[in-house]
Design a protein around this motif. Structure first.
Motif, PDB file in Angstrom:
ATOM      1  N   GLU A 170      -5.063   5.396   9.531  1.00 55.55           N
ATOM      2  CA  GLU A 170      -4.333   6.426  10.486  1.00 55.55           C
ATOM      3  C   GLU A 170      -3.471   7.115   9.760  1.00 55.55           C
ATOM      4  OE1 GLU A 170      -3.018   3.949  13.613  1.00 55.55           O
ATOM      5  OE2 GLU A 170      -5.003   3.206  14.551  1.00 55.55           O
ATOM      6  N   VAL A 171      -2.308   6.749   9.004  1.00 55.75           N
ATOM      7  CA  VAL A 171      -1.281   7.411   8.248  1.00 55.75           C
ATOM      8  C   VAL A 171      -1.847   8.558   7.442  1.00 55.75           C
ATOM      9  CG1 VAL A 171       0.415   7.185   6.526  1.00 55.75           C
ATOM     10  CG2 VAL A 171       0.262   5.409   8.256  1.00 55.75           C
ATOM     11  N   ILE A 172      -2.934   8.229   6.632  1.00 58.12           N
ATOM     12  CA  ILE A 172      -3.461   9.436   5.867  1.00 58.12           C
ATOM     13  C   ILE A 172      -4.283  10.253   6.691  1.00 58.12           C
ATOM     14  CG2 ILE A 172      -5.348   9.881   3.985  1.00 58.12           C
ATOM     15  CD1 ILE A 172      -4.828   6.974   3.149  1.00 58.12           C
ATOM     16  N   ILE A 180       0.927  -1.098  -0.096  1.00 55.25           N
ATOM     17  CA  ILE A 180       0.086  -0.169   0.018  1.00 55.25           C
ATOM     18  C   ILE A 180       0.937   1.334   0.052  1.00 55.25           C
ATOM     19  CG2 ILE A 180      -1.431   1.328   1.313  1.00 55.25           C
ATOM     20  CD1 ILE A 180      -3.084  -1.017   0.148  1.00 55.25           C
ATOM     21  N   LEU A 181       0.647   2.208  -0.833  1.00 58.52           N
ATOM     22  CA  LEU A 181       1.276   3.500  -0.791  1.00 58.52           C
ATOM     23  C   LEU A 181       0.097   4.728  -0.420  1.00 58.52           C
ATOM     24  CD1 LEU A 181       4.053   4.993  -1.524  1.00 58.52           C
ATOM     25  CD2 LEU A 181       2.974   5.565  -3.628  1.00 58.52           C
ATOM     26  N   PRO A 182       0.007   4.922   0.725  1.00 63.90           N
ATOM     27  CA  PRO A 182      -0.742   5.753   1.399  1.00 63.90           C
ATOM     28  C   PRO A 182      -0.482   7.185   0.868  1.00 63.90           C
ATOM     29  CG  PRO A 182       0.176   5.047   3.081  1.00 63.90           C
ATOM     30  CD  PRO A 182       0.883   4.663   1.949  1.00 63.90           C
ATOM     31  N   VAL A 183      -1.612   8.031   0.295  1.00 60.85           N
ATOM     32  CA  VAL A 183      -1.662   9.420  -0.148  1.00 60.85           C
ATOM     33  C   VAL A 183      -2.622  10.285   0.711  1.00 60.85           C
ATOM     34  CG1 VAL A 183      -1.730  10.951  -1.952  1.00 60.85           C
ATOM     35  CG2 VAL A 183      -0.539   8.853  -2.184  1.00 60.85           C
ATOM     36  N   THR A 184      -2.237  11.382   1.258  1.00 61.54           N
ATOM     37  CA  THR A 184      -3.214  12.405   1.719  1.00 61.54           C
ATOM     38  C   THR A 184      -3.349  13.427   0.764  1.00 61.54           C
ATOM     39  OG1 THR A 184      -2.358  11.816   3.956  1.00 61.54           O
ATOM     40  CG2 THR A 184      -3.759  13.952   3.893  1.00 61.54           C
ATOM     41  N   ILE A 185      -4.613  13.528   0.465  1.00 59.58           N
ATOM     42  CA  ILE A 185      -4.819  14.772  -0.214  1.00 59.58           C
ATOM     43  C   ILE A 185      -5.371  15.995   0.483  1.00 59.58           C
ATOM     44  CG2 ILE A 185      -6.637  15.761  -2.025  1.00 59.58           C
ATOM     45  CD1 ILE A 185      -6.706  12.972  -3.144  1.00 59.58           C
ATOM     46  N   HIS A 186      -4.840  17.275   0.545  1.00 58.20           N
ATOM     47  CA  HIS A 186      -5.112  18.307   1.485  1.00 58.20           C
ATOM     48  C   HIS A 186      -5.684  19.479   0.667  1.00 58.20           C
ATOM     49  CE1 HIS A 186      -1.730  17.111   3.939  1.00 58.20           C
ATOM     50  NE2 HIS A 186      -1.100  16.695   2.857  1.00 58.20           N
ATOM     51  N   ASP A 187      -7.064  19.781   1.099  1.00 56.56           N
ATOM     52  CA  ASP A 187      -7.647  21.050   1.088  1.00 56.56           C
ATOM     53  C   ASP A 187      -8.455  21.042  -0.318  1.00 56.56           C
ATOM     54  OD1 ASP A 187      -7.038  21.841   3.605  1.00 56.56           O
ATOM     55  OD2 ASP A 187      -5.143  22.975   2.801  1.00 56.56           O
ATOM     56  N   SER A 188      -8.734  20.060  -0.949  1.00 54.70           N
ATOM     57  CA  SER A 188      -9.253  20.138  -2.350  1.00 54.70           C
ATOM     58  C   SER A 188     -10.493  20.683  -2.064  1.00 54.70           C
ATOM     59  CB  SER A 188      -9.267  18.816  -3.044  1.00 54.70           C
ATOM     60  OG  SER A 188     -10.084  18.001  -2.597  1.00 54.70           O
ATOM     61  N   TYR A 189     -11.380  20.285  -0.894  1.00 50.22           N
ATOM     62  CA  TYR A 189     -12.773  20.756  -0.590  1.00 50.22           C
ATOM     63  C   TYR A 189     -12.686  22.400  -0.295  1.00 50.22           C
ATOM     64  CZ  TYR A 189     -11.287  21.711   4.406  1.00 50.22           C
ATOM     65  OH  TYR A 189     -10.624  22.420   5.392  1.00 50.22           O
ATOM     66  N   LYS A 190     -11.685  22.909  -0.132  1.00 55.38           N
ATOM     67  CA  LYS A 190     -11.365  24.571  -0.379  1.00 55.38           C
ATOM     68  C   LYS A 190     -11.575  24.920  -1.593  1.00 55.38           C
ATOM     69  CE  LYS A 190      -9.139  24.814   4.153  1.00 55.38           C
ATOM     70  NZ  LYS A 190      -7.957  25.480   4.630  1.00 55.38           N
ATOM     71  N   ILE A 191     -11.407  24.084  -2.687  1.00 56.44           N
ATOM     72  CA  ILE A 191     -11.115  24.701  -4.032  1.00 56.44           C
ATOM     73  C   ILE A 191     -12.591  24.259  -4.726  1.00 56.44           C
ATOM     74  CG2 ILE A 191     -10.014  24.282  -6.310  1.00 56.44           C
ATOM     75  CD1 ILE A 191      -8.293  25.197  -3.960  1.00 56.44           C
TER      76      ILE A 191
END
Length: 201
Positions: free
Chosen positions: A195-197, A145-156
């Motif tokens: 938990e990581v994301i 698994i490669l975890p990726v966190t997406i930041h703040d697209s909900y603000k866009i």
């Protein structure tokens, strides 16, 4: 055209979209991607704008996992097939196995598959509960698994499809999680990934 041409066109399309919006995009953790290694990429899913962030700025070549029915959609289905996205037929256990065999052939030498385990967009910073499919697939295909966190697209992008605002958004790519360390513990793998994301939000 070769698949690489279609992938390049998709990346350009995503970057141009972010430029026009405009959105300033940051990417952290590129060093966590091992070259020529295939992964199950797992990311949180805030809005439809996530696709532009991932397609345009992820340092790894990936395919979407799509329902077979989407192949029938005009243009989108054809384009997705040409790019090499993976269609899963869940009409029967035999069909699922056949689809997984196709996926195994495509997910080699750095080609990965990306899945949103929430199953739908949250439209907020908070994540929805994870579904187990992505983690079962990791076991089935023998991929980490490669975890990726997406930041703040909900603000866009708001819930209204025309509600798009300028801003800053980005990706954090975390160190891989080795599937073999969670043998026969699917829920443990799922919870560790979540938990990581969530920890980077």
């Amino acid at each position: 055209f070769p698949v690489t041409i279609y992938s390049f066109m998709g990346r350009c399309w995503a970057k141009i979209t972010c430029f026009i919006t405009p959105v300033s995009v940051f990417v952290k953790g590129k060093q966590n991607v091992k070259s020529n290694k295939s992964y199950i990429i797992v990311a949180n899913h805030q809005t439809g704008y996530d696709i532009f962030l991932l397609y345009g700025f992820s340092p790894i070549d990936f395919k979407w996992l799509m329902k077979r029915e989407l192949r029938k959609i005009p243009f989108i289905g054809y384009a997705s097939e040409k790019v090499g996205h993976i269609f899963i037929d869940r009409s029967s256990p035999k069909s699922v196995i056949a689809s997984l065999q196709i996926a195994k052939k495509k997910l080699v030498n750095g080609n990965s598959v990306l899945i949103f385990p929430e199953g739908t967009r949250s439209h907020t910073r908070e994540m929805l509960p994870f579904k187990r499919g992505a983690f079962k697939l990791a076991f089935d295909l023998g991929l980490d698994i490669l975890p990726v966190t997406i930041h703040d697209s909900y603000k866009i992008k708001g819930e209204n499809c025309f509600e798009i605002l300028p801003g800053v958004a980005g990706l954090t790519i975390h160190p891989e999680i080795e599937t073999m360390n969670y043998a026969d513990n699917l829920d443990g793998l799922m919870n560790a990934t979540r938990e990581v994301i969530a920890g980077a939000l």
